[in-house]
Design a protein around this motif. Sequence first.
Motif, PDB file in Angstrom:
ATOM      1  N   GLU A   6       0.837  -1.190   0.000  1.00 52.77           N
ATOM      2  CA  GLU A   6       0.000   0.000   0.000  1.00 52.77           C
ATOM      3  C   GLU A   6       0.881   1.253   0.000  1.00 52.77           C
ATOM      4  N   ALA A   7       2.027   1.179   0.696  1.00 46.81           N
ATOM      5  CA  ALA A   7       2.938   2.329   0.758  1.00 46.81           C
ATOM      6  C   ALA A   7       3.488   2.645  -0.632  1.00 46.81           C
ATOM      7  N   LEU A   8       3.787   1.605  -1.385  1.00 44.74           N
ATOM      8  CA  LEU A   8       4.328   1.780  -2.736  1.00 44.74           C
ATOM      9  C   LEU A   8       3.258   2.388  -3.651  1.00 44.74           C
ATOM     10  N   ALA A   9       2.040   1.879  -3.531  1.00 43.24           N
ATOM     11  CA  ALA A   9       0.931   2.398  -4.348  1.00 43.24           C
ATOM     12  C   ALA A   9       0.731   3.882  -4.070  1.00 43.24           C
ATOM     13  N   ARG A  10       0.875   4.260  -2.781  1.00 41.82           N
ATOM     14  CA  ARG A  10       0.672   5.668  -2.437  1.00 41.82           C
ATOM     15  C   ARG A  10       1.777   6.542  -3.000  1.00 41.82           C
ATOM     16  N   LEU A  11       3.009   6.016  -2.991  1.00 40.52           N
ATOM     17  CA  LEU A  11       4.120   6.798  -3.539  1.00 40.52           C
ATOM     18  C   LEU A  11       3.932   7.009  -5.051  1.00 40.52           C
ATOM     19  N   VAL A  12       3.480   5.946  -5.742  1.00 44.57           N
ATOM     20  CA  VAL A  12       3.201   6.087  -7.182  1.00 44.57           C
ATOM     21  C   VAL A  12       2.149   7.174  -7.393  1.00 44.57           C
TER      22      VAL A  12
ATOM     23  N   ALA B  47       5.343   9.700   1.970  1.00 42.85           N
ATOM     24  CA  ALA B  47       5.248   8.499   1.123  1.00 42.85           C
ATOM     25  C   ALA B  47       6.644   7.982   0.813  1.00 42.85           C
ATOM     26  N   LEU B  48       7.589   8.897   0.594  1.00 40.93           N
ATOM     27  CA  LEU B  48       8.972   8.510   0.296  1.00 40.93           C
ATOM     28  C   LEU B  48       9.594   7.741   1.457  1.00 40.93           C
ATOM     29  N   THR B  49       9.482   8.289   2.670  1.00 45.70           N
ATOM     30  CA  THR B  49      10.129   7.634   3.805  1.00 45.70           C
ATOM     31  C   THR B  49       9.359   6.357   4.199  1.00 45.70           C
ATOM     32  N   ASP B  50       8.022   6.386   4.033  1.00 47.31           N
ATOM     33  CA  ASP B  50       7.208   5.199   4.325  1.00 47.31           C
ATOM     34  C   ASP B  50       7.641   4.008   3.496  1.00 47.31           C
ATOM     35  N   VAL B  51       7.838   4.244   2.203  1.00 43.84           N
ATOM     36  CA  VAL B  51       8.210   3.149   1.312  1.00 43.84           C
ATOM     37  C   VAL B  51       9.506   2.516   1.797  1.00 43.84           C
ATOM     38  N   LYS B  52      10.468   3.377   2.174  1.00 49.12           N
ATOM     39  CA  LYS B  52      11.749   2.833   2.616  1.00 49.12           C
ATOM     40  C   LYS B  52      11.599   2.054   3.918  1.00 49.12           C
ATOM     41  N   SER B  53      10.680   2.454   4.781  1.00 49.78           N
ATOM     42  CA  SER B  53      10.601   1.769   6.073  1.00 49.78           C
ATOM     43  C   SER B  53       9.658   0.572   6.024  1.00 49.78           C
ATOM     44  N   ARG B  54       8.641   0.595   5.158  1.00 49.61           N
ATOM     45  CA  ARG B  54       7.631  -0.469   5.221  1.00 49.61           C
ATOM     46  C   ARG B  54       7.789  -1.568   4.188  1.00 49.61           C
ATOM     47  N   VAL B  55       8.416  -1.245   3.035  1.00 50.09           N
ATOM     48  CA  VAL B  55       8.462  -2.244   1.971  1.00 50.09           C
ATOM     49  C   VAL B  55       9.651  -3.182   2.164  1.00 50.09           C
ATOM     50  N   VAL B  56       9.412  -4.473   2.071  1.00 53.08           N
ATOM     51  CA  VAL B  56      10.488  -5.462   2.139  1.00 53.08           C
ATOM     52  C   VAL B  56      10.415  -6.330   0.875  1.00 53.08           C
ATOM     53  N   PHE B  57      11.340  -7.261   0.744  1.00 55.04           N
ATOM     54  CA  PHE B  57      11.298  -8.155  -0.403  1.00 55.04           C
ATOM     55  C   PHE B  57      10.835  -9.535   0.050  1.00 55.04           C
ATOM     56  N   CYS B  58       9.987 -10.153  -0.753  1.00 57.97           N
ATOM     57  CA  CYS B  58       9.451 -11.480  -0.437  1.00 57.97           C
ATOM     58  C   CYS B  58      10.598 -12.494  -0.425  1.00 57.97           C
ATOM     59  N   ASP B  59      10.657 -13.344   0.575  1.00 55.47           N
ATOM     60  CA  ASP B  59      11.738 -14.327   0.675  1.00 55.47           C
ATOM     61  C   ASP B  59      11.631 -15.410  -0.394  1.00 55.47           C
ATOM     62  N   VAL B  60      10.438 -15.581  -0.956  1.00 56.64           N
ATOM     63  CA  VAL B  60      10.250 -16.641  -1.948  1.00 56.64           C
ATOM     64  C   VAL B  60      10.529 -16.118  -3.356  1.00 56.64           C
ATOM     65  N   CYS B  61       9.776 -15.081  -3.769  1.00 60.49           N
ATOM     66  CA  CYS B  61       9.884 -14.626  -5.162  1.00 60.49           C
ATOM     67  C   CYS B  61      10.719 -13.349  -5.297  1.00 60.49           C
ATOM     68  N   HIS B  62      11.079 -12.718  -4.183  1.00 62.89           N
ATOM     69  CA  HIS B  62      11.881 -11.495  -4.191  1.00 62.89           C
ATOM     70  C   HIS B  62      11.177 -10.289  -4.787  1.00 62.89           C
ATOM     71  N   ASN B  63       9.854 -10.380  -4.903  1.00 61.89           N
ATOM     72  CA  ASN B  63       9.062  -9.225  -5.298  1.00 61.89           C
ATOM     73  C   ASN B  63       8.928  -8.290  -4.084  1.00 61.89           C
ATOM     74  N   THR B  65       6.956  -6.287  -1.214  1.00 60.46           N
ATOM     75  CA  THR B  65       5.764  -6.606  -0.430  1.00 60.46           C
ATOM     76  C   THR B  65       5.883  -5.925   0.924  1.00 60.46           C
ATOM     77  N   GLU B  66       4.792  -5.915   1.686  1.00 57.82           N
ATOM     78  CA  GLU B  66       4.889  -5.381   3.046  1.00 57.82           C
ATOM     79  C   GLU B  66       4.979  -6.505   4.063  1.00 57.82           C
ATOM     80  N   ALA B  67       4.779  -7.757   3.612  1.00 58.10           N
ATOM     81  CA  ALA B  67       4.913  -8.907   4.513  1.00 58.10           C
ATOM     82  C   ALA B  67       5.353 -10.093   3.672  1.00 58.10           C
TER      83      ALA B  67
END
Lengths: 201, 201
Positions: A6-12, B47-63, B65-67
């Motif tokens: 959701e954070a990414l969508a908001r930044l876009v 939104a800029l700082t949120d993305v950096k703090s909330r977005v992570v990468f999926c351990d399976v597909c590396h896309n 995600t937030e979880a």
Amino acid sequence: MEYGSEALARLVDEFSRLPGIGRKSARRLAFHVLKADDDTIKRLAEALTDVKSRVVFCDVCHNVTEASPCPLCSDARRPDEVVCVVEEPSDVLAIEATGEYQGRYHVLHGVLSPLDGVGPDDLKVKELLARVREAAPREVILALNPDTEGDATAFYLHKLLAPLGCEVSRIARGIPVGGDLEFADQVTLGRAIQGRELMRR
Amino acid sequence: MEYGSEALARLVDEFSRLPGIGRKSARRLAFHVLKADDDTIKRLAEALTDVKSRVVFCDVCHNVTEASPCPLCSDARRPDEVVCVVEEPSDVLAIEATGEYQGRYHVLHGVLSPLDGVGPDDLKVKELLARVREAAPREVILALNPDTEGDATAFYLHKLLAPLGCEVSRIARGIPVGGDLEFADQVTLGRAIQGRELMRR
């Protein structure tokens, strides 16, 4: 969740609200932010909020500055006898970059545009007239964009400024330096012929 | 101070570091920020700082995600037997938007590019091989961009994946839908002929 976050969508969303940035560019920028290191993004976020808190408008010329009057208005070496009227603060930068002008500036913050609901009261017109009355410059140069709205604004300002006893001039329209006659549009070429300059012997 | 404000100059700098944003666009964006209301800019900065703090990468597909695992990887309705390998998270969005694919994804985060110093260890190649060994999908689809680097990466991955017993396919190259034969480049047209499909009776 289109973006998996959701954070990414908001930044876009926020990016795509900026001028000249469409949905695809906004997405590319957002993914760039994801990949960039934390410091870079923190600097960008800080620069954004800093500008809003630190930048003010000069009380004399209405250009952007961090202290009013701005450096250009308080520079005693610049003659007061010429005032150059521009639409936007960025135009001041463009003219300063030429090195051809040493006088004062006045930023209108727009042009007359009845279709967009922009009238004289939305621009720094009153302030320009008060300034011309008080400082009585010899000449006011109208450096507005050569489009319909810039032309209309120039004619309007000319009508108001002429009775105040200063000369009013406009920057020349013509073929751009490095341009090609063959590819110039008819109106520009016509203006270039009307505005031809006598060559000195 | 070129911009009459150090804060403004810094914002122009920060904007011009973003991909696809030159000096002039950065300046236009900065002046837009100046004029925009405080809330809009606060939202963008957040939104800029949120993305950096909330977005992570999926351990399976590396896309992104937030979880982790991401919604696509934890969706039990998607078959595990097909894995689609893409360069970037944005490619997942593009493929999801077609509605033509229901399987799993694997994001490489780039392609092999020796000139830029990007080797297999900089991409999620090891993770792909481990995943294919463990989950033993029937097919791996390489949905990489049809350029030199995408092609080289596809050949490299094919060589590594083939011994693992899965089929490896690539997305079709050909004339874009709505395109025009006359204006297609030779390579694309050649690929389209090579990759022609038999029409069913």
